[in-house]
Scaffold this active site. Structure first.
Site, PDB file in Angstrom:
ATOM      1  N   ASN A 248       0.784  -0.989   0.344  1.00 26.54           N
ATOM      2  CA  ASN A 248       0.286  -0.355   0.488  1.00 26.54           C
ATOM      3  C   ASN A 248       1.091   1.136   0.335  1.00 26.54           C
ATOM      4  O   ASN A 248       0.584   2.743  -0.090  1.00 26.54           O
ATOM      5  CB  ASN A 248      -0.756   0.163   0.947  1.00 26.54           C
ATOM      6  CG  ASN A 248      -1.975  -0.826   1.277  1.00 26.54           C
ATOM      7  OD1 ASN A 248      -2.719  -1.093  -0.281  1.00 26.54           O
ATOM      8  ND2 ASN A 248      -2.115  -1.702   2.279  1.00 26.54           N
ATOM      9  N   ASN A 249       2.614   0.797   0.090  1.00 23.02           N
ATOM     10  CA  ASN A 249       2.823   2.340   0.310  1.00 23.02           C
ATOM     11  C   ASN A 249       3.117   2.753  -1.217  1.00 23.02           C
ATOM     12  O   ASN A 249       3.889   1.702  -2.699  1.00 23.02           O
ATOM     13  CB  ASN A 249       4.556   1.719   0.553  1.00 23.02           C
ATOM     14  CG  ASN A 249       4.983   2.333   1.012  1.00 23.02           C
ATOM     15  OD1 ASN A 249       5.630   2.932  -0.120  1.00 23.02           O
ATOM     16  ND2 ASN A 249       6.400   2.552   1.723  1.00 23.02           N
TER      17      ASN A 249
ATOM     18  N   HIS B 287       5.077   5.143  -2.881  1.00 27.28           N
ATOM     19  CA  HIS B 287       6.456   5.326  -2.544  1.00 27.28           C
ATOM     20  C   HIS B 287       7.172   4.018  -3.242  1.00 27.28           C
ATOM     21  O   HIS B 287       7.905   4.071  -4.016  1.00 27.28           O
ATOM     22  CB  HIS B 287       7.760   5.522  -1.903  1.00 27.28           C
ATOM     23  CG  HIS B 287       7.337   7.076  -0.958  1.00 27.28           C
ATOM     24  ND1 HIS B 287       7.685   8.439  -1.973  1.00 27.28           N
ATOM     25  CD2 HIS B 287       6.212   7.707  -0.064  1.00 27.28           C
ATOM     26  CE1 HIS B 287       7.202   9.016  -0.935  1.00 27.28           C
ATOM     27  NE2 HIS B 287       6.608   8.853  -0.119  1.00 27.28           N
ATOM     28  N   LYS B 288       7.361   3.246  -2.515  1.00 27.53           N
ATOM     29  CA  LYS B 288       7.668   1.483  -3.070  1.00 27.53           C
ATOM     30  C   LYS B 288       7.099   1.374  -4.386  1.00 27.53           C
ATOM     31  O   LYS B 288       7.994   1.314  -5.181  1.00 27.53           O
ATOM     32  CB  LYS B 288       6.996   0.705  -2.629  1.00 27.53           C
ATOM     33  CG  LYS B 288       7.591   0.517  -0.944  1.00 27.53           C
ATOM     34  CD  LYS B 288       7.606  -0.584  -0.137  1.00 27.53           C
ATOM     35  CE  LYS B 288       8.513  -0.424   1.231  1.00 27.53           C
ATOM     36  NZ  LYS B 288       7.764  -2.258   1.893  1.00 27.53           N
TER      37      LYS B 288
ATOM     38  N   ASP C 290       8.986  -6.770   2.138  1.00 27.12           N
ATOM     39  CA  ASP C 290       9.789  -6.223   3.451  1.00 27.12           C
ATOM     40  C   ASP C 290      11.470  -6.379   3.720  1.00 27.12           C
ATOM     41  O   ASP C 290      12.122  -7.081   2.599  1.00 27.12           O
ATOM     42  CB  ASP C 290       9.434  -7.420   4.147  1.00 27.12           C
ATOM     43  CG  ASP C 290       9.516  -6.750   5.682  1.00 27.12           C
ATOM     44  OD1 ASP C 290       8.658  -5.642   5.982  1.00 27.12           O
ATOM     45  OD2 ASP C 290       9.278  -7.717   6.864  1.00 27.12           O
TER      46      ASP C 290
ATOM     47  N   TYR D  87      13.759   5.457   6.306  1.00 26.64           N
ATOM     48  CA  TYR D  87      14.672   6.732   6.535  1.00 26.64           C
ATOM     49  C   TYR D  87      15.949   7.052   5.889  1.00 26.64           C
ATOM     50  O   TYR D  87      17.105   7.278   5.792  1.00 26.64           O
ATOM     51  CB  TYR D  87      15.257   5.094   7.797  1.00 26.64           C
ATOM     52  CG  TYR D  87      15.224   4.446   8.887  1.00 26.64           C
ATOM     53  CD1 TYR D  87      14.759   4.789  10.259  1.00 26.64           C
ATOM     54  CD2 TYR D  87      13.781   3.740   8.242  1.00 26.64           C
ATOM     55  CE1 TYR D  87      14.359   3.882  11.238  1.00 26.64           C
ATOM     56  CE2 TYR D  87      13.266   3.402   9.557  1.00 26.64           C
ATOM     57  CZ  TYR D  87      14.157   3.508  10.667  1.00 26.64           C
ATOM     58  OH  TYR D  87      13.172   2.637  12.199  1.00 26.64           O
TER      59      TYR D  87
ATOM     60  N   LYS E 167      19.203   6.679  -6.029  1.00 27.30           N
ATOM     61  CA  LYS E 167      18.784   5.201  -5.168  1.00 27.30           C
ATOM     62  C   LYS E 167      18.370   4.100  -6.005  1.00 27.30           C
ATOM     63  O   LYS E 167      18.650   3.102  -5.843  1.00 27.30           O
ATOM     64  CB  LYS E 167      17.961   6.347  -4.214  1.00 27.30           C
ATOM     65  CG  LYS E 167      16.656   4.578  -3.031  1.00 27.30           C
ATOM     66  CD  LYS E 167      15.890   5.713  -2.474  1.00 27.30           C
ATOM     67  CE  LYS E 167      15.600   4.196  -1.250  1.00 27.30           C
ATOM     68  NZ  LYS E 167      14.010   4.751  -0.447  1.00 27.30           N
TER      69      LYS E 167
ATOM     70  N   HIS F 207      18.977  -1.660  -1.766  1.00 23.79           N
ATOM     71  CA  HIS F 207      18.447  -2.623  -1.271  1.00 23.79           C
ATOM     72  C   HIS F 207      17.553  -2.821  -2.389  1.00 23.79           C
ATOM     73  O   HIS F 207      16.775  -4.362  -2.824  1.00 23.79           O
ATOM     74  CB  HIS F 207      17.677  -2.169  -0.333  1.00 23.79           C
ATOM     75  CG  HIS F 207      17.139  -1.349   0.319  1.00 23.79           C
ATOM     76  ND1 HIS F 207      16.952   0.163  -0.138  1.00 23.79           N
ATOM     77  CD2 HIS F 207      16.274  -1.276   0.949  1.00 23.79           C
ATOM     78  CE1 HIS F 207      16.929   0.377   0.322  1.00 23.79           C
ATOM     79  NE2 HIS F 207      15.585  -0.266   0.508  1.00 23.79           N
ATOM     80  N   ARG F 208      16.006  -2.536  -2.271  1.00 21.87           N
ATOM     81  CA  ARG F 208      15.072  -2.636  -3.140  1.00 21.87           C
ATOM     82  C   ARG F 208      15.385  -2.633  -4.636  1.00 21.87           C
ATOM     83  O   ARG F 208      14.421  -3.354  -5.359  1.00 21.87           O
ATOM     84  CB  ARG F 208      14.402  -1.647  -2.708  1.00 21.87           C
ATOM     85  CG  ARG F 208      12.330  -2.426  -3.561  1.00 21.87           C
ATOM     86  CD  ARG F 208      11.012  -1.710  -3.046  1.00 21.87           C
ATOM     87  NE  ARG F 208      11.355  -1.024  -1.609  1.00 21.87           N
ATOM     88  CZ  ARG F 208      11.815  -0.168  -1.015  1.00 21.87           C
ATOM     89  NH1 ARG F 208      12.462   0.423  -1.807  1.00 21.87           N
ATOM     90  NH2 ARG F 208      11.730   0.126   0.059  1.00 21.87           N
TER      91      ARG F 208
HETATM   92  P1  IMP Z   1       8.255  -2.283   5.210  1.00 21.12           P
HETATM   93  O1  IMP Z   1       8.661  -2.930   4.036  1.00 21.12           O
HETATM   94  O2  IMP Z   1       7.513  -1.076   4.388  1.00 21.12           O
HETATM   95  O3  IMP Z   1       8.043  -3.024   6.209  1.00 21.12           O
HETATM   96  O4  IMP Z   1       9.177  -1.251   5.884  1.00 21.12           O
HETATM   97  C1  IMP Z   1      10.179  -1.406   6.864  1.00 21.12           C
HETATM   98  C2  IMP Z   1      10.545   0.512   8.466  1.00 21.12           C
HETATM   99  O5  IMP Z   1      11.586   0.851   6.846  1.00 21.12           O
HETATM  100  C3  IMP Z   1       9.431   1.673   7.049  1.00 21.12           C
HETATM  101  O6  IMP Z   1       9.248   2.271   8.527  1.00 21.12           O
HETATM  102  C4  IMP Z   1       9.945   2.267   6.161  1.00 21.12           C
HETATM  103  O7  IMP Z   1      10.166   3.539   6.201  1.00 21.12           O
HETATM  104  C5  IMP Z   1      11.473   1.803   6.052  1.00 21.12           C
HETATM  105  N1  IMP Z   1      11.929   1.044   4.478  1.00 21.12           N
HETATM  106  C6  IMP Z   1      11.940   0.170   4.157  1.00 21.12           C
HETATM  107  N2  IMP Z   1      12.299   0.821   2.841  1.00 21.12           N
HETATM  108  C7  IMP Z   1      12.632   1.758   3.150  1.00 21.12           C
HETATM  109  C8  IMP Z   1      13.869   2.247   2.201  1.00 21.12           C
HETATM  110  O8  IMP Z   1      14.043   2.583   0.510  1.00 21.12           O
HETATM  111  N3  IMP Z   1      14.134   3.681   2.300  1.00 21.12           N
HETATM  112  C9  IMP Z   1      14.422   4.025   3.863  1.00 21.12           C
HETATM  113  N4  IMP Z   1      13.411   3.231   4.760  1.00 21.12           N
HETATM  114  C10 IMP Z   1      12.896   2.104   4.234  1.00 21.12           C
END
Ligand code: IMP
Length: 191
Positions: free
Chosen positions: A8-9, A11-12, A68, A150, A171, A176-177
Site C-alpha cells: 500500500n506504499n 513510494h515503493k 519487506d 529512513y 537511489k 536494496h530494493r
Molecule cells: P516495510 O518494508 O514497509 O515494512 O519497511 C519497514 C520500514 O523500513 C518502514 O519504516 C519504512 O519506512 C522503512 N523503509 C523501507 N524501505 C525503505 C527505504 O528504501 N528507505 C528508507 N526507509 C525504508
C-alpha cells in the site's frame, strides 16, 4: 506478464515500477480492490514477505510478490531490522523512528548500517525469495527531502549524501530494493 505487488506504499510502488520500467506489468493492491491491512506478524523479513504474498495469492488467486525491508544497524545488534516500521512505537512514524535511531547512536562512533530487502514471489507454480542489500552508514542528522522512511539519515557507501539528498535516480540504481527487484525481474524474464 501481469503481477500484483502487495504493498500500500505508493513510494515503493513508484520505485519498483521505475526499476522494472515496463518489462512486467505491476498491478497495485488498490487496482485489484484489496484494501485489507495485512498484518506483518512474522519475526523475519523473509517471513513477512511470504505472509503478504501468500495472503494475496490465496485470497485473489493472482500471481503476486511482496517485499519487506529492514534497516540493520551494526552498533545496535542489527536493530531495528524487521521492526523498522514501528521502531519508535507507532507504525510508519518515520520522524519518530529517525529521532529514536539518532538518539540511540548519539554516543556511537560505529555508524555502519545496511538496508536489506527480501522479496517473496508466489505464483501458481512456485515460491521464491530474492534479496537485496545496500551498505552504508547513519548520519549525525536528517538531511534531504526525497524518498521516505529512513532515507534522510542513510548515507550509502561511496557517497557523502543521504538517500533523501541523492534523489530517486541514484537511489533506484543502487538501493536494496533495486537489487532485489532486478533479481526478481531477471528471474521473471527467464520464464
Ligand atoms: P516495510 O518494508 O514497509 O515494512 O519497511 C519497514 C520500514 O523500513 C518502514 O519504516 C519504512 O519506512 C522503512 N523503509 C523501507 N524501505 C525503505 C527505504 O528504501 N528507505 C528508507 N526507509 C525504508
Amino acid at each position: 506478464m501481469k503481477i500484483v505487488f502487495a504493498t500500500n506504499n505508493k513510494h515503493k510502488l513508484d520505485e519498483v515500477k521505475k526499476i522494472v520500467a515496463g518489462k512486467i506489468e505491476i498491478v497495485s493492491l488498490e487496482e485489484i480492490g484489496c484494501h485489507d491491512d495485512i498484518a506483518e506478524t512474522a519475526t523475519t523479513l523473509e517471513g513477512n514477505a511470504l505472509l503478504k504474498a501468500n495472503y494475496i495469492k490465496n485470497k485473489f488467486g493472482l500471481d503476486c510478490f511482496a517485499d519487506d525491508t529492514g534497516l540493520e544497524v551494526a552498533a545496535l545488534n542489527n536493530a531495528p531490522g524487521v521492526y523498522s516500521a514501528r521502531y519508535a512505537g507507532i507504525a510508519h512514524d518515520s520522524e519518530g523512528n529517525m529521532k529514536k535511531l539518532l538518539s540511540e547512536l548519539n554516543d556511537k562512533d560505529n555508524r555502519k548500517a545496511r538496508f536489506r530487502t527480501v522479496i517473496a514471489l508466489v505464483t501458481k507454480d512456485e515460491t521464491k525469495l530474492f534479496e537485496g542489500i545496500v551498505h552504508g552508514e547513519i548520519g549525525r542528522e536528517k538531511k534531504g527531502e526525497n524518498g521516505f522512511g529512513y532515507d534522510p539519515v542513510f548515507i550509502p557507501e561511496g557517497y557523502t549524501q543521504t538517500f533523501a539528498e541523492l534523489g530517486d535516480h541514484i537511489k533506484n540504481n543502487i538501493s536494496h530494493r533495486a537489487e532485489a527487484v532486478r533479481k526478481l525481474n531477471d528471474y521473471l524474464s527467464t520464464l
